[in-house]
Design a protein around this motif. Structure first.
Motif, PDB file in Angstrom:
ATOM      1  N   GLY A  63       0.811  -1.220   0.000  1.00  0.00           N
ATOM      2  CA  GLY A  63       0.000   0.000   0.000  1.00  0.00           C
ATOM      3  C   GLY A  63       0.840   1.264   0.000  1.00  0.00           C
ATOM      4  O   GLY A  63       0.557   2.215  -0.738  1.00  0.00           O
ATOM      5  N   ASP A  64       1.889   1.284   0.831  1.00  0.00           N
ATOM      6  CA  ASP A  64       2.776   2.451   0.876  1.00  0.00           C
ATOM      7  C   ASP A  64       3.500   2.627  -0.455  1.00  0.00           C
ATOM      8  O   ASP A  64       3.636   3.749  -0.951  1.00  0.00           O
ATOM      9  CB  ASP A  64       3.798   2.329   2.006  1.00  0.00           C
ATOM     10  CG  ASP A  64       3.183   2.531   3.374  1.00  0.00           C
ATOM     11  OD1 ASP A  64       2.078   3.098   3.466  1.00  0.00           O
ATOM     12  OD2 ASP A  64       3.823   2.114   4.371  1.00  0.00           O
ATOM     13  N   ALA A  66       2.481   1.595  -3.441  1.00  0.00           N
ATOM     14  CA  ALA A  66       1.502   2.027  -4.448  1.00  0.00           C
ATOM     15  C   ALA A  66       1.195   3.518  -4.325  1.00  0.00           C
ATOM     16  O   ALA A  66       1.065   4.218  -5.336  1.00  0.00           O
ATOM     17  CB  ALA A  66       0.224   1.204  -4.327  1.00  0.00           C
ATOM     18  N   SER A  67       1.109   4.021  -3.095  1.00  0.00           N
ATOM     19  CA  SER A  67       0.766   5.435  -2.906  1.00  0.00           C
ATOM     20  C   SER A  67       1.898   6.373  -3.306  1.00  0.00           C
ATOM     21  O   SER A  67       1.661   7.543  -3.583  1.00  0.00           O
ATOM     22  CB  SER A  67       0.356   5.702  -1.454  1.00  0.00           C
ATOM     23  OG  SER A  67       1.477   5.600  -0.600  1.00  0.00           O
ATOM     24  N   ARG A  68       3.119   5.875  -3.345  1.00  0.00           N
ATOM     25  CA  ARG A  68       4.274   6.706  -3.691  1.00  0.00           C
ATOM     26  C   ARG A  68       4.588   6.718  -5.181  1.00  0.00           C
ATOM     27  O   ARG A  68       5.345   7.569  -5.644  1.00  0.00           O
ATOM     28  CB  ARG A  68       5.522   6.199  -2.970  1.00  0.00           C
ATOM     29  CG  ARG A  68       5.510   6.410  -1.486  1.00  0.00           C
ATOM     30  CD  ARG A  68       6.802   5.895  -0.926  1.00  0.00           C
ATOM     31  NE  ARG A  68       6.893   6.071   0.501  1.00  0.00           N
ATOM     32  CZ  ARG A  68       8.038   6.113   1.168  1.00  0.00           C
ATOM     33  NH1 ARG A  68       9.179   5.983   0.527  1.00  0.00           N
ATOM     34  NH2 ARG A  68       8.054   6.274   2.466  1.00  0.00           N
TER      35      ARG A  68
END
Length: 153
Positions: A63-64, A66-68
């Motif tokens: 998740g981290d 993907a968000s970056r």
């Protein structure tokens, strides 16, 4: 579409937006082509390695990560799986949550990223060679102000 419906500021805003999109898309395509030609990689893989290189000690959750990502727009799970098969990254289960994973860059991925990053800097510099350094700095400040304003919405 009649031009009289739009104010001068609206027309100029639309023109700027279109030019930014055109330039961004063109530059992304140039870099993607060069990564494919020189390294058999694409901009999405470069983006993943770039983010993981910044967190090489701890890795990132899916998740981290993907968000970056900036360039990657597709299936992150499939991308991660393929990159793990190529031994560029490692996906391990978290000790505190077996359903969640930590993604880390492997030595092969770090070596590849460092080589690609060095050439990427040259390619981007070449693409922006028509702009002097002071103008680049001013334009970057301008874009940061605009982005900060967008982030407030």
């Amino acid at each position: 579409m009649s031009e009289t419906k739009y104010s001068k500021r609206q027309r100029e805003s639309l023109k700027l937006w279109i030019e930014l999109l055109r330039y961004s898309n063109k530059l992304e395509q140039i870099i993607d082509d060069k990564l494919r030609q020189n390294y058999k990689q694409n901009i999405s893989r470069f983006d993943v390695l770039s983010q993981l290189e910044r967190e090489k000690k701890t890795g990132l959750t899916v998740g981290d990560l993907a968000s970056r990502l900036i360039a990657s727009k597709g299936n992150i799970t499939g991308l991660i799986d393929r990159m793990q098969e190529d031994e560029l990254i490692l996906k391990t289960s978290r000790k505190d949550d077996r359903r969640s994973f930590i993604i880390s860059i492997m030595d092969k991925g770090l070596e590849l990223f460092n080589e690609m990053a060095e050439n990427n800097a040259k390619w981007v510099e070449d693409a922006l060679s028509a702009i002097d350094i002071d103008s680049m700095s001013d334009f970057t400040k301008f874009l940061n102000q605009v982005r900060q304003n967008l982030d407030l919405d």
